[in-house]
Design a protein around this motif. Structure first.
Motif, mmCIF file in Angstrom:
data_model
loop_
_atom_site.group_PDB
_atom_site.id
_atom_site.type_symbol
_atom_site.label_atom_id
_atom_site.label_comp_id
_atom_site.label_asym_id
_atom_site.label_seq_id
_atom_site.Cartn_x
_atom_site.Cartn_y
_atom_site.Cartn_z
ATOM 1 N N ARG A 140 -68.508 42.213 -9.399
ATOM 2 C CA ARG A 140 -68.894 43.402 -10.158
ATOM 3 C C ARG A 140 -68.502 43.273 -11.626
ATOM 4 O O ARG A 140 -69.267 43.635 -12.527
ATOM 5 N N ALA B 66 -54.570 37.317 -4.298
ATOM 6 C CA ALA B 66 -54.956 37.452 -2.881
ATOM 7 C C ALA B 66 -55.085 36.091 -2.214
ATOM 8 O O ALA B 66 -54.655 35.897 -1.063
ATOM 9 N N GLY C 194 -59.066 39.911 4.101
ATOM 10 C CA GLY C 194 -59.769 41.102 3.611
ATOM 11 C C GLY C 194 -59.490 41.358 2.132
ATOM 12 O O GLY C 194 -60.391 41.700 1.366
ATOM 13 N N HIS C 195 -58.224 41.216 1.743
ATOM 14 C CA HIS C 195 -57.877 41.381 0.335
ATOM 15 C C HIS C 195 -58.597 40.362 -0.540
ATOM 16 O O HIS C 195 -59.067 40.659 -1.633
ATOM 17 N N ARG C 196 -58.678 39.146 -0.040
ATOM 18 C CA ARG C 196 -59.344 38.097 -0.818
ATOM 19 C C ARG C 196 -60.823 38.427 -1.002
ATOM 20 O O ARG C 196 -61.374 38.272 -2.106
ATOM 21 N N ARG C 197 -61.475 38.896 0.082
ATOM 22 C CA ARG C 197 -62.898 39.211 -0.016
ATOM 23 C C ARG C 197 -63.134 40.416 -0.958
ATOM 24 O O ARG C 197 -64.107 40.450 -1.708
ATOM 25 N N ALA C 198 -62.218 41.398 -0.910
ATOM 26 C CA ALA C 198 -62.340 42.545 -1.822
ATOM 27 C C ALA C 198 -62.191 42.095 -3.274
ATOM 28 O O ALA C 198 -62.899 42.583 -4.173
ATOM 29 N N ALA C 199 -61.265 41.167 -3.497
ATOM 30 C CA ALA C 199 -61.080 40.649 -4.849
ATOM 31 C C ALA C 199 -62.317 39.884 -5.308
ATOM 32 O O ALA C 199 -62.718 39.961 -6.479
ATOM 33 N N ASP D 108 -65.392 40.533 -4.356
ATOM 34 C CA ASP D 108 -66.394 41.549 -4.678
ATOM 35 C C ASP D 108 -66.137 42.167 -6.054
ATOM 36 O O ASP D 108 -67.064 42.386 -6.845
ATOM 37 N N GLU D 109 -64.865 42.469 -6.355
ATOM 38 C CA GLU D 109 -64.514 43.054 -7.651
ATOM 39 C C GLU D 109 -64.818 42.072 -8.786
ATOM 40 O O GLU D 109 -65.303 42.453 -9.849
#
Length: 581
Positions: free
Chosen positions: A174, A100, A163-168, A170-171
């Motif tokens: 986790r 990302a 957005g993809h970078r921020r989702a990555a 977050d993952e």
């Protein structure tokens, strides 16, 4: 010390006296004082567990530790699998984040390249520059619309990438949290296992001390067995010397097969328990005892068997260095011209039978039970003693003849009968061979023997393999040496071995190093002295060396357990187990 003799209550018998009045002769055990050794109830005195309350108590403690370790084993595996999964998830999340960030950086580079190009060409393209340089109003409006579209598209593309970078991210967070949790759980399980390992180590030293006491007792029992073997052989030689002195050491079996018609001069029949005369034997009347006269073939066969005393037992072997029970019988009688088959079943099926009450030296004794069927064959020395290649003793020994296990008696010098049915196992019982259980190739359980605990077998009950400090149970060791010799003949180099008998202490140490892979201490097949780990090419599936083991190991009683085969979860081409007895 007087030798064993074959006694008859009366010296007045004559050849024509009614044989029904003659009692069967009995080989009397050597008399002796307290130091005189007698055959053990356990074959060879080497395989029956010795009474040791200390060893029993400590083994119970070891078993408690084993039970807890076994219960924790699933937790160890689960925790390690969870940790490995969390580590994989973190790696995967990092890869997604990297991708990302790469996409976002690519778009940002494109925008920067565009800005740089405008700068090189005379400045940025803005609505003001369009108005100042514009001609036709329609063209200016079109240019302003184009700029709006370009800006909106650039913002949208970069926004999606961000957005993809921020989702990555977050993952990744986790996954890292799951990894931290898995590490904590693994540490907790590891701490508990460490406590159990310490408990196992605590009893190991005590077990070793108790085992040393048992080993000393066993060594003494083996010395007594050696004395029994030597005394028995000496008694036999003395008996043969008596026959020679009487000129009766060369009587052929053919001259004794029909005592009702004629016997050599001076000889009279031996009475049978059920009346009449026994075939294949006679006696010389005398005082205070009569002298039993056996055929020269029987004398030579028993003498040959005496020479094999102490040699190892190994299934499927026929001398000169190791024997199984059937091959020993076949070999010693074969040398005298009496042809016999080589397995316990064929011997039972073809040897001419006699009544159990009429058993004489040189007769074959067939042992077994209604459940397991025929399980052993030996050579009788008297009604209470037999000589045999015994699987449980792991050697050719003189042992007590268990009268309650006798399935039949055969006399080889009487020729062969039409094949008779051989008693077979019933109700799913495993068959026995030369006195010990034969496990099927699919058998995955522990092969306990002699009553000794796993990994706590006295050293005196083990035999060396001739390679380093490796050892196995004596019958397995003899089979391994025979297999190794065959391997060396085919490959021109020795069979390579990395592991064999593994003590309880060794199992504890290995478990501490590899708790997710090693067997729980006290449960390893190596602890029974029946497993080897091989190298030199055997450790890899598909090699010529591994193929040789697959094709030949069974001849020597070794198998590759099913759980270690390809596709069965734990692939261990190097691990082979002895199941010949």
């Amino acid at each position: 010390m007087p030798a064993r003799s074959w006694a008859h209550p009366s010296g007045r018998a004559r050849r024509r006296v009614a044989v029904a009045a003659l009692a069967a002769c009995v080989l009397v055990l050597l008399p002796g004082g307290p130091a005189a050794a007698a055959p053990s109830d356990q074959p060879g005195g080497t395989s029956g567990v010795l009474e040791s309350p200390d060893l029993d108590r400590l083994q119970r403690r070891a078993a408690e530790v084993q039970d807890e370790l076994r219960a924790r084993q699933a937790e160890v595996v689960a925790a390690r699998e969870a940790l490995a999964g969390a580590q994989r998830a973190v790696g995967e999340a990092q890869a997604v984040l990297d991708a990302a960030q790469g996409v976002l950086a690519g778009y940002q580079r494109e925008v920067a390249d565009y800005a740089a190009a405008v700068y090189r060409d005379g400045g940025a393209l803005t609505p003001l520059t369009l108005l100042l340089s514009g001609g036709d109003p329609g063209e200016v409006l079109s240019g302003l619309g184009f700029l709006d579209v370009v800006d909106a598209h650039a913002a949208r593309v970069i926004g999606v990438a961000e957005g993809h970078r921020r989702a990555a991210l977050d993952e990744q967070a986790r996954a890292q949290a799951a990894l931290d949790q898995a590490r904590t759980r693994a540490d907790e399980v590891g701490a508990r296992v460490a406590e159990l390992e310490a408990a196992a180590e605590a009893v190991t030293a005590e077990l070793g001390d108790a085992l040393a006491v048992v080993d000393g007792q066993l060594a003494q029992l083996q010395r007594e067995q050696l004395a029994v073997n030597e005394q028995t052989a000496a008694s036999w030689r003395a008996y043969v010397d008596q026959l020679r002195a009487a000129g009766l050491a060369e009587v052929p079996a053919s001259a004794l097969r029909d005592p009702g018609l004629a016997l050599p001069d001076r000889l009279v029949p031996v009475g049978a328990g059920g009346g009449g005369a026994q075939r294949g034997v006679a006696q010389l009347p005398g005082r205070p005892t009569s002298l039993l006269v056996l055929p020269v073939e029987t004398l030579a066969a028993v003498g040959g068997a005496m020479e094999a005393l102490g040699q190892p037992y190994a299934p499927g072997t026929a001398g000169p260095d190791s024997w199984d029970c059937g091959s020993l019988v076949q070999a010693v009688y074969g040398r005298t011209g009496v042809s016999l088959p080589g397995t316990q079943g064929e011997l039972f099926a073809r040897t001419a039978p006699v009544a159990p009450a009429d058993v004489l030296p040189g007769d074959l004794v067939f042992l077994g039970s209604p459940e397991s069927g025929l399980g052993h064959v030996g050579i009788a020395l008297d009604p209470r003693t037999m000589l045999t290649a015994d699987a449980r003793a792991g050697a050719v020994v003189v042992r007590t003849l268990p009268g309650d296990q006798v399935l039949g008696i055969g006399r080889p010098v009487l020729g062969q009968r039409s094949p008779a049915a051989v008693p077979e196992p019933t109700a799913g019982a495993l068959r026995t061979e030369c006195g010990n259980t034969v496990y099927p190739p699919s058998y995955d359980g522990g092969r306990a023997w002699g009553g000794y605990p796993n990994g706590l077998i006295p050293p005196s009950a083990m035999c060396p393999l001739g390679v380093g400090g490796h050892s196995l149970r004596c019958d397995a060791a003899a089979a391994y040496r025979a297999m190794a010799a065959a391997y060396a003949a085919d490959f021109g180099r020795p069979l390579c071995i990395t592991d064999s008998y593994r003590t309880y202490a060794g199992q504890v140490k290995l478990y501490g190093e590899k708790p997710a892979l090693a067997a729980v201490p006290g449960t390893s097949n190596h602890g029974w002295g029946l497993a080897v780990d091989l190298c030199g090419g055997v450790q890899s599936f598909g090699t010529p060396q591994y193929a040789w083991m697959v094709a030949n190991a069974g001849r020597f009683g070794f198998l590759h357990p099913t759980w270690a085969d390809p596709g069965n979860g734990r692939e261990e081409p190097w691990h082979w187990e002895y199941a010949g007895s």
